[in-house]
Scaffold this active site. Structure first.
Site, PDB file in Angstrom:
ATOM      1  N   CYS A 109      58.264 -15.445  32.535  1.00 53.03           N
ATOM      2  CA  CYS A 109      57.441 -14.785  31.511  1.00 53.03           C
ATOM      3  C   CYS A 109      57.846 -15.227  30.107  1.00 53.03           C
ATOM      4  O   CYS A 109      56.999 -15.531  29.284  1.00 53.03           O
ATOM      5  CB  CYS A 109      57.609 -13.265  31.578  1.00 53.03           C
ATOM      6  SG  CYS A 109      57.446 -12.574  33.218  1.00 53.03           S
ATOM      7  N   ASP A 110      59.157 -15.238  29.831  1.00 49.83           N
ATOM      8  CA  ASP A 110      59.613 -15.319  28.440  1.00 49.83           C
ATOM      9  C   ASP A 110      60.371 -16.599  28.086  1.00 49.83           C
ATOM     10  O   ASP A 110      60.687 -16.807  26.915  1.00 49.83           O
ATOM     11  CB  ASP A 110      60.503 -14.103  28.124  1.00 49.83           C
ATOM     12  CG  ASP A 110      59.728 -12.803  28.276  1.00 49.83           C
ATOM     13  OD1 ASP A 110      58.503 -12.807  28.024  1.00 49.83           O
ATOM     14  OD2 ASP A 110      60.330 -11.779  28.648  1.00 49.83           O
TER      15      ASP A 110
ATOM     16  N   CYS B  90      62.866 -11.752  32.827  1.00 48.78           N
ATOM     17  CA  CYS B  90      61.889 -12.642  33.472  1.00 48.78           C
ATOM     18  C   CYS B  90      61.826 -13.992  32.749  1.00 48.78           C
ATOM     19  O   CYS B  90      61.262 -14.081  31.651  1.00 48.78           O
ATOM     20  CB  CYS B  90      60.522 -11.960  33.480  1.00 48.78           C
ATOM     21  SG  CYS B  90      59.224 -12.969  34.208  1.00 48.78           S
TER      22      CYS B  90
HETATM   23  P1  FAD Z   1      54.435  -2.775  39.156  1.00 49.36           P
HETATM   24  O1  FAD Z   1      53.797  -3.372  37.965  1.00 49.36           O
HETATM   25  O2  FAD Z   1      55.919  -2.546  39.126  1.00 49.36           O
HETATM   26  O3  FAD Z   1      53.692  -1.396  39.443  1.00 49.36           O
HETATM   27  C1  FAD Z   1      54.176  -0.483  40.388  1.00 49.36           C
HETATM   28  C2  FAD Z   1      53.610   0.887  40.045  1.00 49.36           C
HETATM   29  O4  FAD Z   1      53.905   1.776  41.127  1.00 49.36           O
HETATM   30  C3  FAD Z   1      54.231   1.496  38.784  1.00 49.36           C
HETATM   31  O5  FAD Z   1      53.201   1.791  37.858  1.00 49.36           O
HETATM   32  C4  FAD Z   1      54.935   2.758  39.281  1.00 49.36           C
HETATM   33  O6  FAD Z   1      54.811   3.856  38.370  1.00 49.36           O
HETATM   34  C5  FAD Z   1      54.184   3.046  40.572  1.00 49.36           C
HETATM   35  N1  FAD Z   1      54.991   3.776  41.561  1.00 49.36           N
HETATM   36  C6  FAD Z   1      56.241   3.434  42.017  1.00 49.36           C
HETATM   37  N2  FAD Z   1      56.640   4.317  42.940  1.00 49.36           N
HETATM   38  C7  FAD Z   1      55.638   5.237  43.069  1.00 49.36           C
HETATM   39  C8  FAD Z   1      55.475   6.417  43.874  1.00 49.36           C
HETATM   40  N3  FAD Z   1      56.429   6.811  44.721  1.00 49.36           N
HETATM   41  N4  FAD Z   1      54.321   7.126  43.755  1.00 49.36           N
HETATM   42  C9  FAD Z   1      53.347   6.729  42.876  1.00 49.36           C
HETATM   43  N5  FAD Z   1      53.468   5.633  42.089  1.00 49.36           N
HETATM   44  C10 FAD Z   1      54.582   4.896  42.184  1.00 49.36           C
HETATM   45  N6  FAD Z   1      54.571 -10.960  34.517  1.00 49.36           N
HETATM   46  C11 FAD Z   1      53.782 -11.972  34.106  1.00 49.36           C
HETATM   47  O7  FAD Z   1      53.018 -12.532  34.905  1.00 49.36           O
HETATM   48  N7  FAD Z   1      53.774 -12.386  32.793  1.00 49.36           N
HETATM   49  C12 FAD Z   1      54.544 -11.787  31.840  1.00 49.36           C
HETATM   50  O8  FAD Z   1      54.523 -12.188  30.665  1.00 49.36           O
HETATM   51  C13 FAD Z   1      55.372 -10.705  32.247  1.00 49.36           C
HETATM   52  N8  FAD Z   1      56.142 -10.068  31.353  1.00 49.36           N
HETATM   53  C14 FAD Z   1      56.860  -8.985  31.747  1.00 49.36           C
HETATM   54  C15 FAD Z   1      57.566  -8.285  30.771  1.00 49.36           C
HETATM   55  C16 FAD Z   1      58.272  -7.157  31.115  1.00 49.36           C
HETATM   56  C17 FAD Z   1      58.995  -6.395  30.036  1.00 49.36           C
HETATM   57  C18 FAD Z   1      58.320  -6.729  32.477  1.00 49.36           C
HETATM   58  C19 FAD Z   1      59.103  -5.492  32.877  1.00 49.36           C
HETATM   59  C20 FAD Z   1      57.633  -7.430  33.461  1.00 49.36           C
HETATM   60  C21 FAD Z   1      56.900  -8.573  33.098  1.00 49.36           C
HETATM   61  N9  FAD Z   1      56.168  -9.293  34.036  1.00 49.36           N
HETATM   62  C22 FAD Z   1      55.356 -10.311  33.633  1.00 49.36           C
HETATM   63  C23 FAD Z   1      56.259  -8.990  35.489  1.00 49.36           C
HETATM   64  C24 FAD Z   1      55.049  -8.152  35.936  1.00 49.36           C
HETATM   65  O9  FAD Z   1      54.939  -7.021  35.102  1.00 49.36           O
HETATM   66  C25 FAD Z   1      55.204  -7.739  37.396  1.00 49.36           C
HETATM   67  O10 FAD Z   1      55.389  -8.879  38.209  1.00 49.36           O
HETATM   68  C26 FAD Z   1      53.980  -6.979  37.877  1.00 49.36           C
HETATM   69  O11 FAD Z   1      53.728  -5.854  37.067  1.00 49.36           O
HETATM   70  C27 FAD Z   1      54.153  -6.507  39.326  1.00 49.36           C
HETATM   71  O12 FAD Z   1      53.031  -5.758  39.684  1.00 49.36           O
HETATM   72  P2  FAD Z   1      53.070  -4.695  40.883  1.00 49.36           P
HETATM   73  O13 FAD Z   1      51.712  -4.083  40.885  1.00 49.36           O
HETATM   74  O14 FAD Z   1      53.598  -5.320  42.104  1.00 49.36           O
HETATM   75  O15 FAD Z   1      54.173  -3.622  40.479  1.00 49.36           O
END
Ligand code: FAD
Ligand code: NAP
Length: 313
Positions: free
Chosen positions: A137-138, A134
């Protein structure tokens, strides 16, 4: 019958849970197969979420209070994996991996999209410690320093352009000598004096120590020549796995419209092509893949859910 089933407990799902319950819905369950928090819990720090500027806190610390806040307002959490969502008449059936099923009036799918790993030595060991997926992010952690980008698609080249405005030099490593990215993007890349293209090459190894990544070894796939790049951050952009399995029926067909890459097509209200079904966060089209935008999507979807339920009452 649930008022709303939320699938996924990352920033989008938790925010949808907060807004639906605090907005008066009594019967909302979030299905999250692991601990709530989502992808950001893998991060050692977050410094681009407005209002949160604590360098000693990890992504896990950051998300802890989100859960507490949601549960306080009545969100229920089932630590279960959802297998499938289907529409049966006016309502939805959420089928769990265990075989149980739950009926819901509305569904918000927030299962995210996971960056693919390239598979080189040291990638997992230094993920979050110098290896990133990302740039937004970084990238700032490498202000005025050199970085290496792996990949030759639109994401890699667009993120390389973003990084070139922050970092001193951007070395784009691509395994072929032609790029998959759109021609105008390639032209823009070629005009940037601090972006350097290293083609026909792969990352052989990311190396370092307990302090994190120290450098990368790059191998030319035609000559086998190895080049060492010291003191560089490494950004890997080799595609995404959109977590859209729950939206496929028993025959593997999507129940709502998705684009060519499997991202769910939504409008500005996070409505999908199916009445009562919403998608929020990284799973949707054109997602900026940030915590702040995923949370915003979750709130938007929740407000729509509340009006849908009110109309049906
Ligand atoms: P996610 O966070 O991916 O959550 C999806 C959830 O759904 C997961 O917990 C998963 O377990 C669950 N799930 C999936 N399939 C199923 C299923 N079939 N049944 C039940 N549960 C399920 N963003 C920033 O803004 N700033 C940062 O500094 C930043 N740093 C990051 C660093 C890292 C290492 C990573 C990996 C990402 C980073 N991001 C950052 C990006 C950010 O984490 C994502 O954009 C954000 O988490 C997306 O949110 P979401 O709720 O859409 O999905
Ligand atoms: P992508 O198009 O699949 O490109 C992935 C890149 O990573 C490719 O160059 C691929 O090389 C390389 N790669 C894959 N696995 C690798 C490995 N193990 N080691 C080294 N390199 C590896 O993914 P994307 O760039 O994320 O784009 C996904 C889709 O979204 C694309 O269709 C893209 O057009 C679209 N997109 C569009 C925009 C836009 O329109 N502005 C922006 C971003 C993304 P090869 O080329 O050799 O296969």
């Amino acid at each position: 019958m649930l008022d709303c089933a939320i699938i996924g407990g990352g920033p989008a799902g938790l925010t949808a849970g907060l807004y639906t319950t605090r907005g008066g819905l009594k019967n909302v369950t979030m299905f999250e197969m692991g601990m709530p928090g989502g992808q950001i819990t893998q991060s050692s720090e977050i410094e681009n979420y407005p209002g949160f500027f604590e360098h000693d806190k990890t992504g896990m610390d950051f998300m802890n209070t989100w859960q507490k806040q949601c549960f306080h307002f009545g969100l229920k959490h089932e630590m279960k994996k959802v297998e499938r969502v289907s529409k049966t008449g006016e309502h939805f059936t959420v089928t769990l991996e265990s075989g149980e099923s739950v009926e819901a009036m509305t569904v918000v799918v927030c299962t995210g999209s996971t960056p693919k790993r390239a598979g080189f030595k040291g990638e997992d060991a230094f993920f979050g410690k110098g290896v990133s997926t990302c740039a937004t992010c970084d990238g700032f952690f490498y202000k005025d320093k050199p970085v290496t980008v792996l990949g030759g698609g639109d994401t890699a080249l667009e993120e390389a352009l973003y990084l070139s405005n922050i970092c001193s030099d951007v070395y784009v490593v691509h395994r072929r000598d032609t790029f998959r990215a759109a021609p105008p993007t390639i032209e823009r890349i070629k005009k940037k004096s601090n972006i350097h293209l290293i083609t026909d090459s792969v990352i052989e190894e990311a190396y370092g120590d307990a302090m994190g990544l120290a450098g990368v070894k790059i191998r030319n796939v035609k000559t086998d020549e190895l080049t060492q790049m010291e003191n560089t951050g490494l950004f890997v952009f080799v595609g995404h796995n959109v977590q859209n399995e729950v939206l496929k029926d028993e025959n593997g067909a999507f129940i709502c419209d998705v684009n060519d890459w499997g991202q769910v097509i939504v409008d500005l209200s996070m409505k999908t092509s199916v009445e009562g079904l919403y998608a929020a966060g990284d799973i949707r089209i054109e997602a900026p893949k940030q915590v702040v935008s995923a949370a915003g999507d979750g709130a938007v979807a929740a407000l729509q859910v509340i009006s849908t339920i009110q109309e049906q009452a």
